[in-house]
Design a protein around this motif. Structure first.
Motif, PDB file in Angstrom:
ATOM      1  N   PHE A  65       0.987  -1.131  -0.105  1.00 32.32           N
ATOM      2  CA  PHE A  65       0.001  -0.085  -0.043  1.00 32.32           C
ATOM      3  C   PHE A  65       0.992   1.276   0.025  1.00 32.32           C
ATOM      4  CE2 PHE A  65      -2.710   3.153   1.814  1.00 32.32           C
ATOM      5  CZ  PHE A  65      -3.654   3.026   1.085  1.00 32.32           C
ATOM      6  N   THR A  66       1.057   1.857  -1.077  1.00 27.97           N
ATOM      7  CA  THR A  66       1.948   2.886  -1.365  1.00 27.97           C
ATOM      8  C   THR A  66       1.383   4.450  -1.164  1.00 27.97           C
ATOM      9  OG1 THR A  66       1.620   3.320  -3.618  1.00 27.97           O
ATOM     10  CG2 THR A  66       3.157   1.444  -3.069  1.00 27.97           C
ATOM     11  N   TYR A 105       7.068  -1.112  16.878  1.00 26.52           N
ATOM     12  CA  TYR A 105       7.166   0.234  17.836  1.00 26.52           C
ATOM     13  C   TYR A 105       8.036   1.134  17.417  1.00 26.52           C
ATOM     14  CZ  TYR A 105      11.363  -1.533  20.052  1.00 26.52           C
ATOM     15  OH  TYR A 105      12.801  -2.097  20.411  1.00 26.52           O
ATOM     16  N   ASN A 106       9.148   0.644  16.585  1.00 21.38           N
ATOM     17  CA  ASN A 106      10.275   1.803  15.915  1.00 21.38           C
ATOM     18  C   ASN A 106       9.485   2.469  14.714  1.00 21.38           C
ATOM     19  OD1 ASN A 106      10.431  -0.794  14.425  1.00 21.38           O
ATOM     20  ND2 ASN A 106      11.701   0.303  13.152  1.00 21.38           N
ATOM     21  N   SER A 107       8.248   2.078  14.379  1.00 22.71           N
ATOM     22  CA  SER A 107       7.414   3.035  13.388  1.00 22.71           C
ATOM     23  C   SER A 107       6.398   3.970  14.142  1.00 22.71           C
ATOM     24  CB  SER A 107       6.846   2.001  12.246  1.00 22.71           C
ATOM     25  OG  SER A 107       5.670   1.305  12.807  1.00 22.71           O
ATOM     26  N   PHE A 108       6.371   3.887  15.197  1.00 20.24           N
ATOM     27  CA  PHE A 108       5.234   4.682  16.161  1.00 20.24           C
ATOM     28  C   PHE A 108       5.515   6.134  15.513  1.00 20.24           C
ATOM     29  CE2 PHE A 108       4.563   1.690  19.895  1.00 20.24           C
ATOM     30  CZ  PHE A 108       3.791   0.742  19.150  1.00 20.24           C
ATOM     31  N   HIS A 109       4.531   6.794  15.483  1.00 21.58           N
ATOM     32  CA  HIS A 109       4.535   8.288  15.001  1.00 21.58           C
ATOM     33  C   HIS A 109       3.141   8.602  15.097  1.00 21.58           C
ATOM     34  CE1 HIS A 109       3.253   6.105  11.164  1.00 21.58           C
ATOM     35  NE2 HIS A 109       2.363   7.181  10.831  1.00 21.58           N
ATOM     36  N   MET A 110       3.328  10.171  14.854  1.00 21.04           N
ATOM     37  CA  MET A 110       1.909  11.072  14.875  1.00 21.04           C
ATOM     38  C   MET A 110       1.899  11.633  13.558  1.00 21.04           C
ATOM     39  SD  MET A 110       0.639  14.484  16.792  1.00 21.04           S
ATOM     40  CE  MET A 110       1.658  15.487  15.743  1.00 21.04           C
ATOM     41  N   THR A 111       0.819  11.209  12.457  1.00 20.79           N
ATOM     42  CA  THR A 111       0.884  11.779  11.342  1.00 20.79           C
ATOM     43  C   THR A 111       0.359  13.353  11.436  1.00 20.79           C
ATOM     44  OG1 THR A 111       0.147   9.591  10.389  1.00 20.79           O
ATOM     45  CG2 THR A 111      -0.605  11.452   9.076  1.00 20.79           C
ATOM     46  N   VAL A 112       0.939  14.023  10.858  1.00 18.74           N
ATOM     47  CA  VAL A 112       0.432  15.548  10.919  1.00 18.74           C
ATOM     48  C   VAL A 112      -0.251  15.914   9.495  1.00 18.74           C
ATOM     49  CG1 VAL A 112       1.384  17.930  10.666  1.00 18.74           C
ATOM     50  CG2 VAL A 112       2.560  16.170  12.347  1.00 18.74           C
ATOM     51  N   LEU A 113       0.152  15.159   8.631  1.00 19.38           N
ATOM     52  CA  LEU A 113      -0.929  15.496   7.187  1.00 19.38           C
ATOM     53  C   LEU A 113      -0.528  14.349   6.332  1.00 19.38           C
ATOM     54  CD1 LEU A 113      -2.311  17.441   5.377  1.00 19.38           C
ATOM     55  CD2 LEU A 113      -0.215  18.342   4.592  1.00 19.38           C
ATOM     56  N   ASP A 114      -1.645  13.895   5.630  1.00 19.20           N
ATOM     57  CA  ASP A 114      -1.443  12.880   4.596  1.00 19.20           C
ATOM     58  C   ASP A 114      -1.137  13.172   3.336  1.00 19.20           C
ATOM     59  OD1 ASP A 114      -2.601  10.844   6.497  1.00 19.20           O
ATOM     60  OD2 ASP A 114      -4.655  11.314   6.222  1.00 19.20           O
ATOM     61  N   GLY A 115      -0.240  12.740   2.590  1.00 18.76           N
ATOM     62  CA  GLY A 115       0.275  13.278   1.150  1.00 18.76           C
ATOM     63  C   GLY A 115      -0.716  12.589   0.398  1.00 18.76           C
ATOM     64  N   VAL A 116      -0.477  11.523  -0.415  1.00 19.03           N
ATOM     65  CA  VAL A 116      -1.301  10.826  -1.324  1.00 19.03           C
ATOM     66  C   VAL A 116      -1.007   9.471  -1.197  1.00 19.03           C
ATOM     67  CG1 VAL A 116      -1.357  12.828  -3.201  1.00 19.03           C
ATOM     68  CG2 VAL A 116       0.315  10.811  -3.377  1.00 19.03           C
ATOM     69  N   ASN A 117      -1.901   8.638  -1.505  1.00 17.47           N
ATOM     70  CA  ASN A 117      -1.854   7.240  -1.512  1.00 17.47           C
ATOM     71  C   ASN A 117      -2.443   6.504  -2.555  1.00 17.47           C
ATOM     72  OD1 ASN A 117      -4.504   6.214  -1.202  1.00 17.47           O
ATOM     73  ND2 ASN A 117      -4.496   7.405   0.811  1.00 17.47           N
ATOM     74  N   GLN A 118      -2.080   5.321  -2.922  1.00 17.30           N
ATOM     75  CA  GLN A 118      -2.488   4.595  -4.216  1.00 17.30           C
ATOM     76  C   GLN A 118      -4.030   4.593  -4.480  1.00 17.30           C
ATOM     77  OE1 GLN A 118      -0.938   0.788  -3.176  1.00 17.30           O
ATOM     78  NE2 GLN A 118      -2.829  -0.292  -2.977  1.00 17.30           N
ATOM     79  N   ASP A 119      -4.743   4.579  -3.426  1.00 14.60           N
ATOM     80  CA  ASP A 119      -6.377   4.624  -3.598  1.00 14.60           C
ATOM     81  C   ASP A 119      -6.883   5.860  -3.896  1.00 14.60           C
ATOM     82  OD1 ASP A 119      -6.419   2.175  -2.670  1.00 14.60           O
ATOM     83  OD2 ASP A 119      -7.149   2.553  -0.599  1.00 14.60           O
ATOM     84  N   GLN A 120      -5.943   7.045  -3.896  1.00 16.94           N
ATOM     85  CA  GLN A 120      -6.656   8.432  -4.663  1.00 16.94           C
ATOM     86  C   GLN A 120      -6.060   8.416  -6.055  1.00 16.94           C
ATOM     87  OE1 GLN A 120      -4.199  10.577  -1.720  1.00 16.94           O
ATOM     88  NE2 GLN A 120      -5.984  11.427  -0.829  1.00 16.94           N
ATOM     89  N   LEU A 121      -5.347   7.708  -6.555  1.00 16.81           N
ATOM     90  CA  LEU A 121      -5.013   7.762  -8.132  1.00 16.81           C
ATOM     91  C   LEU A 121      -6.198   7.712  -8.889  1.00 16.81           C
ATOM     92  CD1 LEU A 121      -2.442   8.221  -9.901  1.00 16.81           C
ATOM     93  CD2 LEU A 121      -2.355   5.667 -10.111  1.00 16.81           C
TER      94      LEU A 121
END
Length: 269
Positions: A65-66, A105-121
């Motif tokens: 899922f890109t 756990y090393n990927s834990f983060h807070m998303t500030v803003l979504d960019g684009v993803n494959q479902d939006q293409l």
């Protein structure tokens, strides 16, 4: 304003090779969750976030899922991160462990803003100036170039407070809220500037809630399970108190992803 570019536009062959290289060198992939050896027993449970076209298969394996995103990592030495790990351990020991897949756990983060993803293409949520793109990979370097040439009001110190766990019938997420009005204003100003700069979708922009994902629910709970699931949720909410009730997140970065296990940084903003 100086920015540290982790990846420059020069010499890039494919973003897939970048992700593969990052993983080969341990970037964003130090811990991979243990996956079930056999298929998840559905037995009356309907799939929720698993199956064809989803981020996970029914076994709990990550599917491709890109996309790209703007996130602030959760600091490794923070009480908040230790509370997240404690919550994962508690869920792992519960009767519902195989109904969820836990994120590293090393990927834990807070998303500030979504960019684009494959479902939006190919949809109205795709940036019009990137109409020629055939995948999310095509947007990574153009986005990076615009970001590096822009004068953005990047929030430098962002402290968030834990705002409870979201409904565990749908996911495994701790909600976050800005610690004060100044922080909220700085985050919203940055989000607005980047959305305009990159032509990102404003769908859900005004109702977005900050959070940190600890896992995904693979199947829907049975009605008979709701009471026990909510009791477990209330128990784990108590972990995010005291020193773990707030977290000052790491510097904001522009990241790419190939699945929900790793989010390599292209640049720290």
């Amino acid at each position: 304003m100086k920015r540290r570019a982790v990846l420059s536009a020069a010499g890039v062959f494919t973003m897939a090779s970048v992700v593969a290289g990052c993983r080969a060198h341990g970037v964003g992939s130090e811990v991979v969750p243990t996956l079930p050896a056999t298929p998840l027993p559905i037995d009356g449970h309907e799939p929720l976030a698993a199956g064809p076209g989803q981020k996970w298969d029914i076994h709990g394996n990550a599917q491709r899922f890109t996309g790209n995103t703007f996130v602030s990592p959760i600091p490794r030495n923070s009480a908040f991160l230790h509370a997240q790990i404690k919550a994962q351990d508690r869920l792992r020991a519960s009767a519902f462990s195989r109904h969820y897949v836990l994120t590293p756990y090393n990927s834990f983060h807070m998303t500030v803003l979504d960019g684009v993803n494959q479902d939006q293409l190919g949809t109205a949520d795709w940036p019009t100036w990137m109409a020629h793109a055939t995948s999310t990979v095509d947007t990574n370097i153009p986005f990076l170039r615009r970001l590096e040439s822009a004068r953005l009001d990047v929030p430098r110190t962002v402290t968030m407070r834990a705002d409870g766990l979201r409904d565990m019938a749908t996911g495994f997420i701790v909600a976050l809220a800005p610690i004060d009005f100044a922080t909220a204003d700085a985050l919203n100003r940055f989000r607005d500037q980047v959305t305009e700069l990159l032509g990102l979708s404003r769908t859900g922009f005004g109702t977005y809630r900050f959070h940190s994902t600890m896992g995904y629910r693979l199947v829907k709970p049975l009605p008979s399970e709701h009471e026990e699931v909510h009791a477990l949720q209330n128990e784990m909410t108590e972990y995010f108190a005291g020193d773990a009730g707030t977290v000052t997140v790491d510097p904001l970065a522009f990241n790419i992803f190939d699945d929900m296990l790793a989010f390599p940084q292209l640049t720290v903003l």
